[in-house]
Write an enzyme that holds these catalytic residues in place. Structure first.
Site, PDB file in Angstrom:
ATOM      1  N   GLN A  38      -4.956   2.524  11.377  1.00 31.85           N
ATOM      2  CA  GLN A  38      -4.641   1.755  12.823  1.00 31.85           C
ATOM      3  C   GLN A  38      -4.957   2.445  14.092  1.00 31.85           C
ATOM      4  O   GLN A  38      -4.167   1.692  14.455  1.00 31.85           O
ATOM      5  CB  GLN A  38      -2.975   2.152  12.375  1.00 31.85           C
ATOM      6  N   HIS A  58     -12.121  -9.326   7.926  1.00 36.88           N
ATOM      7  CA  HIS A  58     -13.760  -9.973   8.579  1.00 36.88           C
ATOM      8  C   HIS A  58     -12.957 -11.411   8.041  1.00 36.88           C
ATOM      9  O   HIS A  58     -13.796 -12.158   8.326  1.00 36.88           O
ATOM     10  CB  HIS A  58     -14.777  -9.331   8.727  1.00 36.88           C
ATOM     11  N   ASP A  71     -11.522  -2.982  14.091  1.00 32.02           N
ATOM     12  CA  ASP A  71     -12.397  -2.631  14.180  1.00 32.02           C
ATOM     13  C   ASP A  71     -12.715  -1.294  15.231  1.00 32.02           C
ATOM     14  O   ASP A  71     -13.598  -0.513  15.450  1.00 32.02           O
ATOM     15  CB  ASP A  71     -13.502  -4.188  14.846  1.00 32.02           C
ATOM     16  N   ARG A  96       0.199  14.424  12.227  1.00 29.96           N
ATOM     17  CA  ARG A  96       0.349  13.571  11.459  1.00 29.96           C
ATOM     18  C   ARG A  96      -0.631  12.763  11.024  1.00 29.96           C
ATOM     19  O   ARG A  96      -0.752  12.066  11.237  1.00 29.96           O
ATOM     20  CB  ARG A  96       1.519  13.591  10.391  1.00 29.96           C
ATOM     21  N   HIS A 141      -4.153   6.002   3.417  1.00 32.36           N
ATOM     22  CA  HIS A 141      -2.566   5.251   4.006  1.00 32.36           C
ATOM     23  C   HIS A 141      -3.457   4.494   4.022  1.00 32.36           C
ATOM     24  O   HIS A 141      -3.995   3.731   5.293  1.00 32.36           O
ATOM     25  CB  HIS A 141      -2.419   6.020   5.766  1.00 32.36           C
ATOM     26  N   ASN A 185       0.665   7.302   0.851  1.00 30.99           N
ATOM     27  CA  ASN A 185       1.438   7.212   1.817  1.00 30.99           C
ATOM     28  C   ASN A 185       1.908   6.600   1.237  1.00 30.99           C
ATOM     29  O   ASN A 185       1.798   5.343   1.274  1.00 30.99           O
ATOM     30  CB  ASN A 185       0.793   7.077   3.693  1.00 30.99           C
ATOM     31  N   GLU A 186       3.260   5.998   0.977  1.00 29.52           N
ATOM     32  CA  GLU A 186       4.131   4.711   0.357  1.00 29.52           C
ATOM     33  C   GLU A 186       3.653   4.383  -0.225  1.00 29.52           C
ATOM     34  O   GLU A 186       3.508   2.959   0.002  1.00 29.52           O
ATOM     35  CB  GLU A 186       4.615   3.980   1.883  1.00 29.52           C
ATOM     36  N   ASN A 328       9.539   8.682   4.297  1.00 26.04           N
ATOM     37  CA  ASN A 328       9.571   7.349   5.971  1.00 26.04           C
ATOM     38  C   ASN A 328      10.680   6.652   5.667  1.00 26.04           C
ATOM     39  O   ASN A 328      10.624   6.230   5.093  1.00 26.04           O
ATOM     40  CB  ASN A 328       8.044   6.848   5.358  1.00 26.04           C
ATOM     41  N   TYR A 330      13.321   3.598   8.037  1.00 26.45           N
ATOM     42  CA  TYR A 330      13.162   3.579   9.078  1.00 26.45           C
ATOM     43  C   TYR A 330      14.800   2.410   9.015  1.00 26.45           C
ATOM     44  O   TYR A 330      15.193   2.526  10.492  1.00 26.45           O
ATOM     45  CB  TYR A 330      12.078   2.298   8.886  1.00 26.45           C
ATOM     46  N   GLU A 398       7.770  10.373   9.398  1.00 28.50           N
ATOM     47  CA  GLU A 398       7.750   8.868  10.297  1.00 28.50           C
ATOM     48  C   GLU A 398       8.950   8.076   9.864  1.00 28.50           C
ATOM     49  O   GLU A 398      10.036   7.762   9.123  1.00 28.50           O
ATOM     50  CB  GLU A 398       6.880   7.610   9.271  1.00 28.50           C
TER      51      GLU A 398
HETATM   52  C1  PNW Z   1       5.096   1.720   7.482  1.00 27.01           C
HETATM   53  N1  PNW Z   1      10.000  -1.597   5.462  1.00 27.01           N
HETATM   54  O1  PNW Z   1       5.427   1.260   7.067  1.00 27.01           O
HETATM   55  C2  PNW Z   1       3.434   2.429   8.028  1.00 27.01           C
HETATM   56  O2  PNW Z   1       3.001   3.834   6.472  1.00 27.01           O
HETATM   57  C3  PNW Z   1       3.252   2.791   9.308  1.00 27.01           C
HETATM   58  O3  PNW Z   1       1.644   2.318   7.943  1.00 27.01           O
HETATM   59  C4  PNW Z   1       3.631   0.882   9.621  1.00 27.01           C
HETATM   60  O4  PNW Z   1       3.057   1.353  10.569  1.00 27.01           O
HETATM   61  C5  PNW Z   1       4.921   1.296  10.007  1.00 27.01           C
HETATM   62  O5  PNW Z   1       5.601   2.124   9.000  1.00 27.01           O
HETATM   63  C6  PNW Z   1       5.723   0.412  10.383  1.00 27.01           C
HETATM   64  O6  PNW Z   1       5.876  -0.580  10.148  1.00 27.01           O
HETATM   65  C7  PNW Z   1       6.670   0.613   6.532  1.00 27.01           C
HETATM   66  O7  PNW Z   1       9.734  -2.256   5.108  1.00 27.01           O
HETATM   67  C8  PNW Z   1       6.390  -0.744   6.405  1.00 27.01           C
HETATM   68  O8  PNW Z   1      10.893  -0.908   5.252  1.00 27.01           O
HETATM   69  C9  PNW Z   1       7.868  -1.570   5.857  1.00 27.01           C
HETATM   70  C10 PNW Z   1       8.641  -0.580   5.754  1.00 27.01           C
HETATM   71  C11 PNW Z   1       8.592   0.967   5.438  1.00 27.01           C
HETATM   72  C12 PNW Z   1       7.377   1.250   6.019  1.00 27.01           C
END
Ligand code: PNW
Length: 506
Positions: A38, A58, A71, A96, A141, A185-186, A328, A330, A398
């Protein structure tokens, strides 16, 4: 009566004051997070091999919303000193970031190490250490070497061996300075989105078995890397090794038993499938999910369950293989047994559990369709995990908020989100959850996977039209800096300038 009223007012006053002064412990680690694909760019620089995101963007650029790719991304490959300067500006305790497997091992295998790639990470890590910033390193990741994907990637039963070989190279090269390791990661996003569906590379779309086979080999790979660290590195390097799982909150829509059960199934399908084998006392995949998938598989004519169970030996091998649980987090949604259902492809993980989800329309919306400000969701997730997996130590690895690319540097929604989340985190700490640190996603704007550059998560804005990929702090960066410095969330703090500086000692 009057007397009681006075006492009441005094207590209310004390409570208000206490709330104001709620502090994060002095040893609590504050940081930010990013990921290699990223931010780094340099996709073919100095001997780096191709990975699944290089390959997919690509060969099928249309799958990315703005047909962009990583890229060059934020060009951290050439800007690492500026990145560390930003960490110093914010006063971070930790940072991190992730390693690009194919930058270190271009073909994925350990017979050929790309020394230029190792040097890049040496420089990045050394620059952090110079300023007392603790590196927290994710081994994976999402950017699998393409060569390994050509061999089946996470669906190949040999994957756990490939991952262990890579992990050993990395521990050996960087373990003298890196004391916090995260294997994956995830897993959900890797397995469900990448193999069971088509919303992340390598878009395999094997809806029937993709998620389940990937889950098995990913968890075994994690355990292999953990054991390699514990057996051969920990005694001399003295670090810790864990895994990061995405845990959003899934609560029942009503308090009916059916909705409670639906929410439980949803949690099992979203994250317990990866967490239970590692953190639970009984080991293996979650019980109700296993039973449902086994039953439906047989009904659908499969000879055995589409979820490949672990042997008893594997269960024992995997249990307890994590020094911490990286979360993580959100957002949250409500889960219903009967309402808000969609038609899902059958067979698939979602048709297996067959539940509905609901988000109240008045929750504040970000630039990402899935990300709403859901109250108390960190508290709910952490206390749930704490009750389920006793004596586990947590990091929030996160947490963050997206805005549109053309938005101003004044990002009050992001500030509201962070203050709400951090207050919810303090609630969890006060309830007895052992949380050691918090990483905001993200230090800077970056390539947001399928959304390209159309959603921005950065505390720093990045100008992707400028060859230098200039970084500029948003208002949220100043608010985060103040929280880190004071260890207190002041809801009224307003920065009096948006010009950054570095405090003494950073
Ligand atoms: C994370 N959801 O992904 C990733 O670890 C990161 O790379 C990403 O940029 C960031 O969150 C923001 O999207 C997620 O649907 C994607 O709940 C989707 C979810 C949670 C985390």
């Amino acid at each position: 009566m009057r007397c009681l009223l006075y006492i009441g007012l005094i207590i209310a006053g004390c409570n208000a004051q206490q709330k104001q002064e709620r502090r994060f412990p002095d040893d609590f680690i504050f940081g930010t997070a990013t990921a290699s694909y990223q931010i780094e760019g340099g996709w073919n620089a100095d001997g780096k091999g191709e990975n699944i995101w290089d390959h997919m963007t690509h060969t099928k650029p249309h799958v990315i919303k703005d047909s962009s790719n990583g890229d060059m991304a934020a060009d951290s490959y050439n800007n690492y000193e500026r990145d560390v300067e930003m960490m110093r500006e914010l006063g971070l305790d930790a940072y991190r970031f992730s390693l690009s497997w194919s930058r270190i091992l271009p073909n994925g295998f350990s017979n050929h190490v790309n020394e230029a790639g190792v040097t890049f990470y040496d420089n990045y890590i050394n620059e952090m250490i110079k300023y007392n910033i603790t590196p927290m390193v994710t081994l994976y990741h999402w950017d699998l070497p393409q060569k390994l994907q050509d061999l089946g990637g996470f669906l190949n039963p040999l994957f756990p061996e490939w991952f262990e070989d890579y992990a050993r190279v990395v521990f050996e090269k960087f373990g003298d300075r890196v004391k916090h390791w995260i294997t994956f990661n995830e897993p959900r996003e890797i397995c469900y989105e990448g193999y069971g569906w088509s919303t992340k590379a390598p878009i395999v779309n094997a809806t029937d078995i993709g998620t389940y086979y990937c889950a098995k080999y990913l968890v075994l790979a994690h355990a292999n890397a953990y054991k390699a660290y514990v057996n051969d590195f920990k005694a001399t390097q003295n670090g810790e090794c864990g895994i990061t799982i995405s845990v959003n909150w899934f609560g029942p829509l009503t308090d009916s038993a059916d909705d409670e059960y639906a929410a439980e199934l949803k949690r099992q399908a979203e994250w317990e499938i990866y967490a239970n084998p590692i953190f639970s006392e009984e080991g293996g995949f979650p019980k109700e999910l296993s039973e449902i998938v086994a039953k439906k598989s047989l009904e659908q004519g499969y000879k055995k369950s589409r979820l490949p169970e672990f042997t008893d030996e594997e269960k024992k091998y995997i249990q307890g293989t994590s020094d911490f649980f990286g979360v993580n987090h959100y957002t949250g949604v409500y889960v219903s047994a009967e309402e808000y259902k969609s038609n899902h492809i059958t067979p698939s993980l979602l048709s297996d559990i067959d539940v509905g989800t609901y988000t109240p329309p008045d929750w504040l919306a970000s630039a990402s369709s899935w990300l709403k400000l859901s109250p108390n969701s960190i508290y709910n997730s952490l206390t749930h995990l704490h009750n389920k997996y006793k004596n586990t130590k947590f990091y929030i690895t996160e947490n963050g908020w997206s805005s549109p690319p053309d938005s101003e540097l004044v990002d009050d929604d992001r500030i509201l989100y962070y203050r709400t989340a951090l207050n919810s985190l303090l609630d969890a700490i006060e309830a007895g959850v052992d949380v050691k640190g918090y990483m905001a996603w993200s230090l800077m704007d970056n390539f947001e996977w399928m959304e390209g550059y159309t959603e921005r998560f950065g505390l720093y804005h990045v100008n992707f039209d400028h060859p230098d990929r200039t970084r500029t702090p948003r208002k949220s960066a100043f608010v985060y800096k103040e929280i880190l410095k004071t260890r207190v969330i002041d809801p009224n703090y307003e920065p009096d300038t948006l010009t950054m500086w570095i405090d003494e000692g950073h």
